[in-house]
Design a protein around this motif. Structure first.
Motif: not given
Lengths: 192, 101, 221
Positions: C69, C115, C118-119, C132-133, C135, C142-143, C146-147, C149-150, C154
């Motif tokens: 980020g 996977a 993430f879903a 969807f997503l 946040y 919110i931050k 995102l983190e 998900v990463e 991922i």
């Protein structure tokens, strides 16, 4: 190589020394990869190609892309290609370079000239008038709003994980499906 | 005004000098590319790519300094680490063509 | 390579007067029997260097993932770097030993878990009546959404799939049988035993193919 850059004089005048040398390096490595007769040599030279591309991406202020190029191209692609080569038979060659297939070279040259003719319509690198940059609803909006809305400094990651999160989910599933497809193609039921 | 914006001589700033130095290293990379392409042995190519990788790390470092973006050094670090992986992968592959992996 | 993979008695060549590393003809590809019979001492340069470098490289992969980020990088790049560390270890200490160290369960759990995570993160706001997503509906800042998900989506997914591809390609194409029934030696080499040019030494290949070695296997078809 220099011919490609000096199509229009203003473009050639704007190419700096670092860009010219890096572009020359990238084009030479790409040609050497295509023409190298020994596949292992081609894989090694392709590794060198990724080195040049990463430096070029950094110069164009795209460190996220450069990092991906570094991690994937140097770290992963070379290794996977080498493993694939270990499973194949080596053919001994006399010549160091592939002989040129003239019809294919003609088709490639035709495509090259065709693409070159469109270069006048492409905005110069870093031009403030480029549509993607000057459009207030896309790039400028993301640059202004990413930190306010999702609280991350890296706009690229903000766009990828938040504003275009569903697309990223699709990409992640593509990677996952790629792994499964490799299992099927190689007729295995376990990875390790 | 930071250090990279300081003028050295004849209107050239420190950033310009760093960029020209990076261009010089890129020209040297083209010279080393000859060894990677010509060979003749695989060991020559491994060494050439290893030197090219080190060269790229230097170019990335110079670019990071010239452009005033310290975070670009992340890319140089990744390249330094993964260039090592490339070198050991190719050099172990050249022994019996992957037979000892 | 682990010692269990060496079968010195199965080496058909006698390169007695040659030094060990020249004992096998280099012009052709080694079949699996010759390959496993080839004497090879592990590199005393590569192994200690990898021992020193690997922890730093892995930490750097974690940094790229966790700090996506605020600096270049993110889950994809960090996951690829962490997978590259595993490649590094595999090249230094042998792919077979790394395969036993890093079980198939781990690789699959990383990929599938990533996977699903993430879903799952994407679907929680949907369950709460959002998109969807979305946040801001998550119970965390919110931050961190995102983190998350990463980091737990991922990065493990990419690392797991890349490691899986690595081990898969190191195994090669499954010769003999359809590859999906590893415990059935009778039907194993009927359909395509003549395709002939692959490594039959993987752990999910049929036992008959392993016992015969690549050459004999290709010969009787």
């Amino acid at each position: 190589m220099t011919g490609a850059l000096s199509v229009t004089a203003p473009v050639a005048a704007q190419v700096t020394a670092i860009e010219a040398s890096l572009l020359a390096f990238v084009v030479l490595t790409a040609l050497a990869t295509a023409f190298a007769r020994d596949v292992l040599a081609a894989v090694i030279i392709f590794g060198a190609y990724s080195l040049g591309m990463a430096a070029l991406y950094v110069f164009y202020r795209a460190p996220d892309v450069a990092l991906t190029e570094a991690a994937i191209s140097a770290g992963v692609t070379t290794v996977l290609l080498l493993l694939t080569l270990a499973k194949t038979t080596r053919i001994d060659h006399e010549a160091a370079f592939e002989s040129v297939n003239y019809p294919a070279a003609g088709a490639a040259a035709f495509l090259f000239v065709g693409l070159l003719l469109t270069m006048d319509a492409i905005p110069a690198i870093g031009s403030p008038n480029a549509p993607v940059w000057s459009n207030p609803d896309v790039t400028q909006w993301y640059l202004a709003e990413t930190y306010a809305q999702v609280h991350v400094e890296n706009t690229v990651m903000g766009v990828l994980a938040a504003f275009r999160g569903f697309d990223t989910f699709g990409e992640a599933i593509v990677v996952f499906a790629g792994g499964i497809a490799a299992l099927i193609v190689l007729r295995r039921e376990v990875f390790a | 005004m930071t250090l990279v914006d300081a003028t050295l001589v004849a209107g050239y700033t420190v950033a310009d000098v760093l960029l020209y130095a990076a261009a010089g290293f890129a020209v040297l990379a083209i010279g080393m590319l000859y060894r990677a392409v010509k060979g003749p042995t695989m060991q020559d190519r491994v060494l050439a790519v290893n030197v090219l990788g080190t060269n790229t790390v230097v170019i990335l470092g110079l670019l990071a300094a010239a452009l005033g973006e310290p975070t670009f050094l992340d890319v140089a670090l990744v390249y330094a680490l993964l260039n090592f992986l490339m070198a050991i992968a190719i050099s172990k592959f050249t022994v019996e063509r992957g037979g000892v992996l | 390579m682990s010692d269990s993979d060496r079968r010195d008695d199965a080496n058909p060549r006698d390169g007695g007067d040659l030094p060990p590393h020249r004992a096998v003809d280099r012009s052709g590809r080694l079949d699996s029997t010759e390959r496993q019979g080839t004497p090879y001492t592990e590199s005393q340069v590569i192994m200690p260097t990898v021992k020193v470098v690997a922890p730093f490289a892995f930490t750097y992969g974690l940094f790229v993932t966790f700090h996506g980020g605020g600096s270049p990088g993110g889950g994809f790049q960090g996951g690829a770097i962490m997978a590259a560390v595993v490649f590094m270890i595999a090249f230094a200490f042998g792919i077979e030993s790394t395969r036993t160290w890093l079980a198939n369960t781990v690789v699959v759990a990383l990929a599938v878990g990533g996977a699903l995570a993430f879903a799952g993160i994407g679907l929680v706001p949907v369950a709460l009546g959002g998109a969807f997503l979305q946040y801001d509906l998550l119970p965390i800042p919110i931050k961190y959404g995102l983190e998350a998900v990463e980091i737990i989506g991922i990065a493990p997914l990419v690392a797991g799939v890349l490691m899986g591809l690595f081990f898969l390609l190191a195994n090669g194409f499954a010769l003999g049988g359809d590859g999906f029934e590893p415990d059935d030696p009778d039907e194993s080499d009927a359909p395509d035993g003549g395709s002939g040019d692959g490594d039959a030494g993987g752990d999910s290949a049929s036992p008959a193919a392993v016992a015969d070695g690549g050459r004999e296997h290709g010969g009787d078809a």
